[in-house]
Design an enzyme around this catalytic site. Sequence first.
Site, PDB file in Angstrom:
ATOM      1  N   HIS A 219       3.637  -2.533   3.164  1.00  0.00           N
ATOM      2  CA  HIS A 219       3.714  -1.165   2.641  1.00  0.00           C
ATOM      3  C   HIS A 219       5.047  -0.957   1.929  1.00  0.00           C
ATOM      4  O   HIS A 219       6.087  -1.434   2.400  1.00  0.00           O
ATOM      5  CB  HIS A 219       3.597  -0.128   3.773  1.00  0.00           C
ATOM      6  CG  HIS A 219       2.280  -0.182   4.487  1.00  0.00           C
ATOM      7  ND1 HIS A 219       2.024  -1.090   5.502  1.00  0.00           N
ATOM      8  CD2 HIS A 219       1.149   0.557   4.340  1.00  0.00           C
ATOM      9  CE1 HIS A 219       0.785  -0.913   5.951  1.00  0.00           C
ATOM     10  NE2 HIS A 219       0.237   0.078   5.257  1.00  0.00           N
TER      11      HIS A 219
ATOM     12  N   ASP B  27       0.819  -1.214   0.000  1.00  0.00           N
ATOM     13  CA  ASP B  27       0.000   0.000   0.000  1.00  0.00           C
ATOM     14  C   ASP B  27       0.854   1.266   0.000  1.00  0.00           C
ATOM     15  O   ASP B  27       2.007   1.270   0.459  1.00  0.00           O
ATOM     16  CB  ASP B  27      -0.898   0.041   1.240  1.00  0.00           C
ATOM     17  CG  ASP B  27      -2.060  -0.930   1.131  1.00  0.00           C
ATOM     18  OD1 ASP B  27      -2.076  -1.715   0.154  1.00  0.00           O
ATOM     19  OD2 ASP B  27      -2.936  -0.917   2.020  1.00  0.00           O
TER      20      ASP B  27
END
Length: 729
Positions: free
Chosen positions: A251, A99
């Site tokens: 992430h 992300d």
Amino acid sequence: MASRTRRPRPPARGRDGSRRRRVPMRLALPALVLVALMAMLMLRGFVHSEILADHRVQDPGSKTAVPSEVLKGGPVIDTRGSAPTSLHVPDRELVLTFDDGPDPVWTPKVLDVLKKYDAHAVFFVTGTMASRYPDLVERMVDEGHEVGLHTFNHPDLSLQSQSRIDWELSQNQLALAGAAGIRTSLFRPPYSSFARHMDDNSWPVTEYIGKKGYLTVLNDTDSEDWKRPGVEEIIRRATPENGKGAIVLMHDSGGDRSQTVAALDRFISTLQDDGYKFHTLTEALDFPSAHAPVTGLDLWKGKAWVYAVGASENTTGVLVVGLSVIGVLVFARFGLMLLLSIAHARRVRHRDFRWGVPVTEPVSVLVPAYNEAKCIEQTVRSLVASDHPIEVLVIDDGSTDGTARIVEDLGLPGVRVIRQLNGGKPAALNRGIANASYDIIVMMDGDTVFEPATVRELVQPFGDPRVGAVAGNAKVGNRDTLIGAWQHIEYVMGFNLDRRMYDMLQCMPTIPGAVGAFRRTALERVGGMSEDTLAEDTDITMAMHRDGWRVVYAENARAWTEAPESVQQLWSQRYRWSYGTMQAIWKHRRAIIERGPSGRFGRVGLPLVSLFMVLAPLLAPLIDVFLLYGLVFGPTEKTIGAWLVVLAVQALCATYAFYLDRERMTHLISLPLQQILYRQLMYVVLLQSWITALTGGRLRWQKLRRTGAVGLPGAGSGAAPSVEQRPVG
């Protein structure tokens, strides 16, 4: 600087005989340039919004509206049909998801690890980051990974309107189209988590997004790598139990992701050895690809967007360099002004200071005049009241308002009128020089008044035989309006404090046309006043330096001049000054490579004048541009603090300048407003001058309209403010 009195050429007229308006056209181009720069900065700020870690800070709400099959189901939620469904990833299948990217530092490292193990993943990118780093999005697609939407600005969609949600999705898709030429059907909401955490706030968003054709992708395991808990802990949290399939949340942006990269390498290696396969989501679910090619207008819109963002990044880089340069120049100039002004004041105000033998012989005062009927009587009467012996020559340059007749009707002793056809201010001054009786020649404008001591103070430096020209202290007489008060601050601080500095550096660039004096022999040696530039006062001053003469500043030779009272007139005046100064610098550019006094001025004076009078004012708008940028995008407190520091330094210089000139400090109340408003006009004027110079444009003279409101100090309601007589050390 001098007021310009050359007769304007006939105004341009249309075919119907009406006058064409030029001022809006003057404003248009520099205004467009400034607007374009601001747009680039605003775009840059827009795509540089901070991306935070994906964890919700508020407590989960009620779940009464969320279907139980969703709460108990898998991480892939499909609300595109009439009834919602949820899906699980098959056993021994892992879908790595990343992300908040792409990030220029960490995303390439993640991609390198994936490539090393021939593993595929899904990258949920934000529009801001995809717009800034389109090459990384393209690499993701080229290497077989899938890309999903993570909104454009990373807001909590459960708190947004439907129109905002639509915008976040469409702008995110626009960035993908420009970066890789694709659209995607995968979506992950910011601050999302497991399906069991879906609540009544987030569920309506999921339903709405499904109706727009998107699969909502949550996760089975959360590495919580944003907490940076260590490589071992990231691997433990990301690993599913008992060989189950999983969508793993990691992430590749939003902070230091070194632990993520290190954990990813070990995680893939270990689980591949354990029989796991790392596929994209559609590969794992055996669905058609989530990507669809974008063509036609949508593709070009995306490419235009990405190009604009790239241009804004490059432009901002240049502007940051410019801001650094202007910061150095501003503080260097202020520092030099303060230090050298203090040294100048101490030198000329010392009780033992003398220029040389006192100058008592008569001098000639030249007053070039074109249509000065409203001002000329006060000008001439102020000269007749001089306490130094003078002759006054009023050179009427083809006036049509009876200026010459007014002077003749006064019948004042020692005043002569010379009439000539209109030829411009330099021609009028040269005519006056030819008819002057004395060896010292004072020049002034037809809208200016002298104090009784002005001429005497102005000519005393000629007691030094090395002095060829003297600059007086020009002051704004009509300072009772706001625009007049701003010009008053500018004259006292920006002009006269500068002249003290340049005097000490022996490279004063301009003898103000409103109050200046010359040695006749010096004028003759440089060929008199030239018509080569629109700033004949700057031109002649530079010529004096190159010829080896000293040019000094006489602080007590005060002259009161009428400053422009409207924005249009101020624009016209400063436009000519700026453009004329550039012309003069260009005309005398060969001084840089010459020897002797000319070479010294060329290698010291011209660079200083170019830096402080041309380059610094041109770059100065960056201070205010970045102020606005910082107020909008932050850090607001630091931005305001930095701007206040610059303002404080300016206020310090202005206060000292007013102290030296014995001016009332009350006028400085408007200094902050001057910096915000008045300064912007000066920026645009200089920018227009640069554009005119670079494009080879020609600038014509324009006569400023005078009111005759400036008189001698203490002479009534229209007089200039009286000067406080108090000692200054």
